[in-house]
Design an enzyme around this catalytic site. Structure first.
Site, PDB file in Angstrom:
ATOM      1  N   ALA A   7     -15.427  -1.101 -40.710  1.00 58.66           N
ATOM      2  CA  ALA A   7     -15.925  -1.226 -39.334  1.00 58.66           C
ATOM      3  C   ALA A   7     -15.806  -2.639 -38.771  1.00 58.66           C
ATOM      4  CB  ALA A   7     -17.385  -0.790 -39.283  1.00 58.66           C
ATOM      5  N   GLU A  24     -18.325  -7.135 -27.702  1.00 57.57           N
ATOM      6  CA  GLU A  24     -17.673  -7.815 -26.585  1.00 57.57           C
ATOM      7  C   GLU A  24     -16.374  -7.129 -26.146  1.00 57.57           C
ATOM      8  OE1 GLU A  24     -18.319 -11.322 -29.057  1.00 57.57           O
ATOM      9  OE2 GLU A  24     -18.443 -12.415 -27.175  1.00 57.57           O
TER      10      GLU A  24
END
Lengths: 165, 427, 332
Positions: free
Chosen positions: C284, C289
Site C-alpha cells: 500500500a 495528497e
C-alpha cells in the site's frame, strides 16, 4: 436582563433563566454541555451547528434563545436516545453514515446527520436532487459529499424497513 | 496469494461511531473546572515596528493576565525549519495576523473585549508583497539580508541544443493562487498543569511530537515535562503542521496554574495558520515532430510569506515534480522560495507538487494541439513506465501504473484514442 | 451559450519528507492481559482514516482480526514519535513501522505458544482469531488471554519496539540529481465541463478519477479520499480566492471564501488501480495528497477544450473566464 424561557430540548421540557440574546449554540455547548453541536464559522455558512427546530433545520449560531420559546429543539444527542428507546445502539441515519463511509474528520457530521433527519422525517423516499439540496447548507471539506449522499439514500431504506417492522 | 484477514476490505471506520453521535471530543469541546479563556491579539499591518501597552487592558474587570514577548519563559520563537516565528512579536511585525499578545480572562467574551484595550503602536515599514520583487537586491528585507530562502537547481542534458531540435516549443507563464485549507474545525485547545508539574496541551495537531519540542523550547522546559494530547482533529490538510494555539496556551497555563482554553473564530483561523504557496511558473517545453517531449525549462518562484515554514521542502518538491510524470531528456529547472510580508505559506495537500501540474499539464496539451496529436496518446507516449528515469535520474523500478490510470480514466470519460492494450494492467 | 469540453490531468507524487531528511516512523506493539494487541504510534487521525488503516495493517501483520487490535496514538507520553500526518506518509511509513513491530510480536507470541502447547516448532501453530491452535489438532489450543498469563509466568513481556526508516537520499546541490523520494504514486483524472460563455460559470458535469494506490488497504477509505480530493482540487481551480490586498486576507469567512457545496459536485467515477509496491506494507502506498492533484489541471484543460482559453492564473473565476473569452473574441 435574564428572562425565563421555556422550550423542549430533545423531548424534554426545559425552563431556563437566561439572557434572551444568548446564541442557541452557546446555550447548548457552554451551559448544557451538549457539545455534539459544532461551531465552524459563527455566521450560518457552514452548517456544522445545525439543529432542528420544530422540524426545520436551523444554524444554531444564528438563533437567539428568545427565538426558541415554546419550540422543540433537536440536537444530535437526541438521536441516540431515540435509538435506545427502540433497543438499537444507533439511529438508522447514524448507522447509514458509518456503513456508507460518509464520515472523515467528523466535524460536519452531526450537522449533516440532522439535515438528513429533517429531510427523511418529511420525505421518506427523497430523490438524488432532494438529498443534495437537503445538505447544501452543510459544508464538508473532506468527503466531496458523495458518500454522505449515499448514506442518506441508505438511511432512507433503513428507516423504511424499520417502519415495516 | 493467501487470503487476507483485513487488508483490502472496506472495514468500517473505528472512529465513526463517536463522530456520528457527536461524542468525539474536539479541543473546543473540553470544559474544565477553574478554566480561563485566552484571546490572541494579532498584527493589522504587513510590516511595522511595534510598541505594546497593556496597562488599560489589565485593569479591565475579569482580565487575569496579558502575555506578550517579555513573558515568554524560554525562547521566544518556533518554526518547523527555521525558528523564524516569534511566540509574540517583540519589536516588529512581518505580516498581518502575527500574534502580539494573549489576553486571558474569566470568559472568552471578556478576553475579546479587553483585547481592544491593548494598545499597539505601529511604525509602518515598507512592505514587500510580491516574491519577484522580493528577490531584488533593493527590496525591503523580511528577515536578515536576503529574502531568498532557497534555490533548487535541476540540470540534465543540454537544453540549448535540445530546443533547437524541437518541432514545437511552447512558452507560458502560470500563476497558482494562495489558498486556505479551510478545514471545518477552527483551531482550539486547552492547556493545564498536571499534579507532577507536566504541562499538558490538548489540541488538534498533525504532529504531536514536534509540537512537544516546540512548546518545550519556548517554555524553557525539558520535553518530558510537556505532554501533547491529540483530540479529534476536524480536518488538517497541512494547516495544522505549524504551531498556532499550543505555546500561548501552555505559557498561560504555566504562569497562571489554571486550565486555559482558546477557540479561534473562522476569521482568526484564516489569519493564524499557513496557506498554500502561490507559485509563479515560467515554462518552456519543446517536443519533436512525433510528439516526444524533448526539452523543458522552468523558473518557479514560490511566495513563502513572512515565515519559512516548510518553504524549502515545498519548493524542492515543486522542482522535482515540475517536469510532470514524463520522460524528458533535457531539463533545466530553477525553483526559489522567497520571503515576503504576505500571510505565511507552508504545508498544504500536494506540497509544491500540486501547483506544477497547472503548468506541465497545460503545456503538454498545448504541444499536442500544435502537433495535432491526441492529448491521451501524447501522454501515453511520454509517460513514466517501469524502468523510466525521472528528471532527477531516479529509475522507477516498480509499481508505476500510470499508463493504466490514463487509459482507464480516458476511456471512461469518452476519449477516443489508440493504444497498445498490452499496456493495460488487468485487475 | 453553453459549451462542453473534456480535460485530462496526469501526475506523479513522491511520498515523504524527501532529500535525505530522516524519515522515521517508530511503532510499538504489545500483547496485553485482555488478549488484545495494543499498537502505539504517534500518528494523528486527521480524518484521513489513519486510525482504521493502520489498525488493519497491524491486524494483518499480527495475524488477528481487526477487533483484536487497539491503536493508541493520542498521547505523546505513551506513544513513540511516528512523524507527521502529512506528506502522504502515514500509510507507507508508519504502516511499515507497525507492520514490522506486529510481525515480530507475532513471532514472539508463537514461541510462547510453542512452549505452552508443546510443539517443537512455531510452524506447527496457527492463529485463528484470538486462539492459537496446533495445526491438525485444533482442540489443542490456547487463547491470547491465556497466552499472556503463560508469558507472565515465564517472566516474559510481549512488547516490541521497532522503527521504519524510509529510503530517501540528498540530491546533488548543483544538478538536483538523485533519488529524493520513494515510493511514487500516480494518478490520472478526466473531467467533462460545461462553460457558460455569457456568465463564465463552469459546471463540472462528470469526473473520472483513476488512482494508483499500490494496494488498497481499505477501498472505501480510498474512495472517500479520492472524492474529497477531487472536491478540493475543483474548488482550488474554480472558486477559492483569499482576496489578498496589501498583505491582508479580505475573504476570511465562508460567505466570501467559497468552497463547494453538495450542489456543485459532479458525478464521480472512482477507479482504484492496484499495482503493489514491494517495500510498502502489504503493497500500500500513500494517497492523501495525490488524490487531490490531478483535478485542477484536468478542469483547466477541459475549459480550453470547451471554449479555447488558457487559464494561466487561478482561480478560473467567472469574471476571469468572461474576460479571457472576450479577449479571445477581440483578437479574432
Amino acid at each position: 436582563m435574564n428572562e425565563q424561557i421555556r422550550f423542549n430540548l430533545n423531548g424534554k421540557d426545559m425552563e431556563i433563566q437566561a439572557d434572551p440574546s444568548m446564541r442557541l449554540i452557546d446555550l447548548l455547548r457552554d451551559e448544557l454541555r451538549l457539545t455534539g453541536t459544532k461551531e465552524g464559522c459563527g455566521e450560518g455558512e457552514c452548517g456544522a451547528c445545525t439543529v432542528i427546530i420544530d422540524g426545520i433545520t436551523a444554524n444554531s449560531c444564528l438563533v437567539l434563545i428568545s427565538q426558541i420559546r415554546d419550540k422543540k429543539v433537536t440536537t444530535i444527542e437526541a438521536l441516540e436516545q431515540e435509538a435506545l428507546k427502540k433497543g438499537d445502539e444507533l439511529h438508522p441515519i447514524q448507522q447509514a453514515f458509518i456503513d456508507a463511509g460518509a464520515v472523515q474528520c467528523g466535524f460536519c457530521t452531526p450537522g449533516m446527520v440532522l439535515s438528513a433527519k429533517a429531510l427523511l422525517d418529511h420525505n421518506s423516499s427523497p430523490d438524488e436532487n432532494e438529498i443534495k439540496r437537503s445538505i447544501s447548507g452543510n459544508l464538508c471539506r473532506c468527503t466531496g459529499y458523495k458518500k454522505i449522499e449515499k448514506a442518506i439514500q441508505i438511511a432512507s431504506d433503513y428507516m423504511k424497513k424499520d417502519g415495516v417492522e | 496469494m493467501k487470503p487476507s484477514i483485513t487488508i483490502g476490505k472496506s472495514e468500517l471506520r473505528i472512529d465513526a461511531k463517536d463522530k456520528v453521535t457527536g461524542k468525539a471530543v474536539y479541543p473546543s469541546d473540553i470544559y474544565l473546572d477553574n478554566m480561563v479563556y485566552g484571546y490572541t491579539i494579532r498584527s493589522t499591518m504587513p510590516h511595522a515596528e511595534i510598541k505594546v501597552d497593556k496597562i488599560e487592558a489589565l485593569a479591565y474587570p475579569g482580565v487575569i493576565a496579558v502575555f506578550t514577548a517579555e513573558d515568554v519563559t524560554g525562547e521566544n520563537h518556533h518554526g518547523v525549519l527555521f525558528k523564524d516565528h516569534e511566540v509574540f512579536c517583540s519589536k516588529k511585525v512581518r505580516r498581518v495576523g502575527e500574534p502580539i499578545a494573549f489576553v486571558v480572562a474569566d470568559t472568552m467574551d471578556t478576553a475579546r473585549k479587553a483585547a481592544k484595550l491593548v494598545k499597539v503602536a505601529y511604525n509602518e515599514l515598507p512592505a514587500v508583497l510580491d516574491p519577484r520583487e522580493a528577490m531584488k537586491e533593493n527590496s525591503p528585507k523580511v528577515h536578515g539580508d536576503s529574502n531568498i530562502i532557497y534555490h533548487y537547481k535541476l540540470r540534465t542534458g543540454d537544453i540549448e541544443e535540445a530546443f533547437q531540435k524541437c518541432e514545437v516549443v511552447v512558452e507560458n507563464t502560470y500563476e497558482s493562487s494562495m489558498v486556505d485549507h479551510a478545514f471545518l474545525q477552527p483551531e482550539a485547545g486547552v492547556a493545564y498543569i498536571e499534579e507532577d508539574g507536566t504541562v499538558t496541551i490538548v489540541t488538534a495537531t498533525q504532529y504531536p511530537h514536534y509540537d512537544r519540542e516546540e512548546v518545550a523550547e519556548a517554555l524553557g522546559l525539558p520535553h518530558n515535562k510537556i505532554k501533547i494530547l491529540t483530540s479529534a482533529v476536524g480536518g488538517a490538510f497541512g494547516g495544522r503542521e505549524d504551531i498556532t494555539v499550543q505555546i500561548h496556551l501552555a505559557l498561560a497555563a504555566l504562569k497562571l496554574g489554571r486550565p486555559v482554553k482558546t477557540t479561534y473564530t473562522r476569521e482568526e483561523s484564516f489569519q493564524a495558520h499557513s496557506k498554500r504557496h502561490p507559485l509563479y511558473m515560467k515554462y518552456k517545453t519543446g517536443a519533436l515532430k512525433d510528439g516526444t517531449l524533448y526539452a523543458m525549462e522552468a523558473e518557479i518562484i514560490g511566495d513563502s510569506g513572512a515565515h519559512a515554514s516548510w518553504a524549502i521542502n515545498v519548493l524542492r518538491k515543486a522542482g522535482v515534480h515540475a517536469a510532470g510524470p514524463y520522460c524528458i531528456p533535457n531539463i533545466k529547472i530553477d525553483s526559489y522560495a522567497v520571503y515576503t510580508n504576505n500571510p505565511f505559506t507552508g504545508a498544504m495537500r500536494g506540497f509544491g507538487a500540486a501547483q506544477v501540474p497547472m503548468a506541465h499539464e497545460q503545456q503538454i496539451d498545448e504541444i499536442a494541439r500544435r502537433l495535432n496529436i491526441n492529448p491521451i496518446e501524447i501522454r501515453l507516449k511520454n509517460c513514466f513506465k517501469v524502468g523510466s528515469l525521472t528528471a532527477t535520474g531516479q529509475t522507477l523500478e516498480e509499481s508505476v501504473p500510470l499508463t493504466d490510470t490514463i487509459i482507464k480514466a480516458a476511456k471512461e470519460i469518452g476519449y477516443e484514442f489508440s493504444y497498445d492494450s498490452n499496456e493495460e494492467v488487468q485487475p | 451559450m453553453k459549451k462542453r469540453g473534456k480535460g485530462i490531468g496526469s501526475i506523479f507524487y513522491g511520498t515523504g519528507y524527501g532529500n535525505g531528511f530522516p524519515d522515521v516512523s517508530n511503532a510499538c506493539a504489545e500483547l496485553k492481559a485482555d488478549g488484545k494487541i495494543y499498537v502505539y504510534a504517534g500518528a494523528t487521525e486527521v480524518g484521513q482514516g489513519a486510525k482504521t488503516a493502520l489498525s488493519q495493517i497491524a491486524a494483518e501483520a499480527a495475524g488477528v482480526k481487526l477487533d483484536k487490535v487497539v491503536l493508541v496514538h493520542e498521547d505523546t507520553s505513551k506513544t513513540p514519535d511516528s512523524g507527521t500526518a502529512a506528506a502522504s506518509r502515514q500509510t507507507y511509513n508508519t504502516g511499515n513501522g507497525i507492520r514490522i513491530a506486529c510481525e515480530q510480536l507475532k513471532q514472539e507470541i508463537l514461541s510462547i505458544a510453542k512452549e505452552a502447547l508443546g510443539t517443537n516448532t512455531t510452524m506447527g501453530i496457527k492463529i485463528n482469531n484470538d486462539m492459537l491452535e496446533v495445526k491438525g489438532l485444533p482442540d489443542k489450543k490456547i487463547s491470547l488471554q491465556e497466552l499472556y498469563i503463560e508469558a507472565e509466568k515465564m517472566g516474559k513481556t510481549l512488547r516490541v519496539d521497532k522503527a521504519f526508516v524510509a529510503h530517501t537520499m540528498k540530491m546533488d546541490d548543483e544538478t538536483g540529481q538523485g533519488a529524493p523520494y520513494w515510493p511514487y504514486t500516480f494518478a490520472t483524472y478526466c473531467v467533462e465541463v460545461e462553460v457558460d460563455t455569457d456568465t463564465g460559470k463552469v459546471d463540472v458535469l462528470k469526473a473520472v478519477c483513476a488512482q494508483d494506490v499500490g494496494r488498497a488497504v481499505n477501498p472505501m477509505l480510498v474512495e472517500g479520499q479520492m472524492e474529497g480530493g477531487f472536491a478540493m482540487g475543483m474548488s482550488w481551480a474554480l472558486y477559492e480566492d483569499l482576496g489578498l490586498s496589501n498583505g491582508k486576507i479580505k475573504n476570511d469567512n465562508f460567505s466570501k471564501y467559497i468552497i463547494p457545496t453538495s450542489l456543485d459536485m459532479p458525478e464521480i467515477k472512482n477507479i482504484i488501480v492496484e499495482d503493489p509496491e514491494s517495500t510498502a506494507p502489504f503493497g500500500a502506498k500513500g494517497i492523501g495528497e495525490p488524490v487531490m492533484i490531478p483535478a485542477m489541471p484536468a478542469i483547466l484543460n477541459a475549459i480550453y477544450d470547451a471554449v479555447g482559453i488558457r487559464i494561466t492564473k487561478l482561480p478560473a473565476s467567472q469574471q476571469e473566464i468572461v474576460r479571457l473569452i472576450q479577449e479571445k473574441e477581440n483578437q479574432q
